[in-house]
Design an enzyme around this catalytic site. Structure first.
Site, PDB file in Angstrom:
ATOM      1  N   PRO A   2       3.714  -6.101   0.670  1.00 15.56           N
ATOM      2  CA  PRO A   2       4.599  -5.791  -0.629  1.00 15.56           C
ATOM      3  C   PRO A   2       4.150  -4.476  -1.164  1.00 15.56           C
ATOM      4  O   PRO A   2       2.999  -4.422  -1.510  1.00 15.56           O
ATOM      5  CB  PRO A   2       4.630  -7.157  -1.353  1.00 15.56           C
ATOM      6  CG  PRO A   2       4.287  -8.024  -0.461  1.00 15.56           C
ATOM      7  CD  PRO A   2       3.435  -7.596   0.504  1.00 15.56           C
ATOM      8  N   GLU A   3       5.175  -3.733  -1.323  1.00 11.84           N
ATOM      9  CA  GLU A   3       4.972  -2.151  -2.347  1.00 11.84           C
ATOM     10  C   GLU A   3       5.407  -2.629  -3.611  1.00 11.84           C
ATOM     11  O   GLU A   3       5.710  -3.761  -4.011  1.00 11.84           O
ATOM     12  CB  GLU A   3       5.326  -1.425  -1.650  1.00 11.84           C
ATOM     13  CG  GLU A   3       5.003  -1.095  -0.045  1.00 11.84           C
ATOM     14  CD  GLU A   3       5.815   0.131   0.694  1.00 11.84           C
ATOM     15  OE1 GLU A   3       6.104   0.896   0.244  1.00 11.84           O
ATOM     16  OE2 GLU A   3       5.483  -0.011   1.976  1.00 11.84           O
TER      17      GLU A   3
END
Length: 271
Positions: A2-3
């Site tokens: 996840p960014e």
């Protein structure tokens, strides 16, 4: 992994679900993820209330009423859900916090690269472990001037520079690729060759794309799920990341490995 938009999506959902809720019980079902889980059971979390949730970089931070924080990092496959206590738990639910409204906060991570820790507040108001990381890309502190100054004399590529968490934090592989495509800049170009106007464009487009991705709930390519189990819809808006043809000119998309990560770009549109 996840960014920033995915972490922001999770954090907002956690804030809605956890604020003012009290912890009734803590259970762990694995000795460790990226870091040991045992400290959750000895931290005397029972009776503590959540006062809100915030995001820093790719971390979700849940504030407690005694000044401590629960710090979530999701690794490659980590997810967190808030579900009714009566619902069946899933395989790989490694940490479960029972709340006072009959729900459970469940941290699930098949590959165990994530982490869930109790940490104390640092001088800047954030967990002590996050001290020293770069500026937030959506803040006023991330400017073309800052990026241009950081690029001078740098041998690394443009893409590696904007993914450098010591400079700016949270722009990962997906959003770096999308930003550089929007700017017409090849990811492998040496950062030292960036002009000031190009740096201004990178900052502007990074902020636009990150905000748009947050609006669409992040990007689900493989494993990402929000707190309610929903997928990120920004995958439908991707222009260059993992694409086969350029949406502008129809040229076959090329790939190059930079910093150990695959980078997609258009050989015609990006210079």
């Amino acid at each position: 992994m996840p960014e920033l938009p995915e972490a922001e999506t999770i954090t907002r959902a956690l804030n809605r679900a956890l604020k003012k809720r009290k912890i009734r019980k803590v259970e762990i079902f694995a000795p460790k993820l990226r870091t040991p889980l045992g400290p959750l059971c000895t931290a005397k979390l029972e009776g503590r209330a959540f006062t809100g949730c915030r995001r820093r970089a790719r971390y979700a931070v849940a504030d407690l009423d005694d000044g401590r924080m629960l710090v979530f990092h999701f690794g490659m496959t980590g997810t967190v859900r808030v579900e009714d206590c009566a619902s069946q738990r899933r395989k790989h639910d490694h940490a479960v916090l029972t709340l006072d409204d009959g729900t459970e906060l469940r941290f699930n991570d098949p590959r165990r690269f994530g982490s869930l820790e109790v940490q104390r507040r640092g001088k800047d108001g954030w967990p002590e472990s996050l001290a020293g990381i770069g500026v937030e890309p959506l803040s006023k502190d991330f400017t073309g001037e800052i990026l241009h100054a950081a690029s001078r004399g740098r041998k690394k590529s443009v893409k590696e520079l904007i993914m450098d968490n010591a400079l700016v934090t949270g722009i990962g592989n997906i959003y770096a690729a999308e930003t550089l495509f929007a700017c017409g800049i090849r990811p492998q170009r040496p950062a030292s060759r960036l002009t000031r106007s190009e740096c201004d464009a990178i900052v502007r487009e990074a902020k636009r794309i990150l905000r748009l991705a947050i609006k669409w709930g992040g990007t689900t390519v493989h494993d990402f799920r929000s707190v309610d189990g929903s997928e990120g819809k920004f995958v439908q808006k991707l222009k260059i990341y993992a694409q086969k043809q350029c949406p502008v000119c129809g040229t076959a998309v090329a790939k190059v490995t930079l910093g150990g990560r695959t980078s997609w770009y258009c050989p015609k549109c990006q210079k």
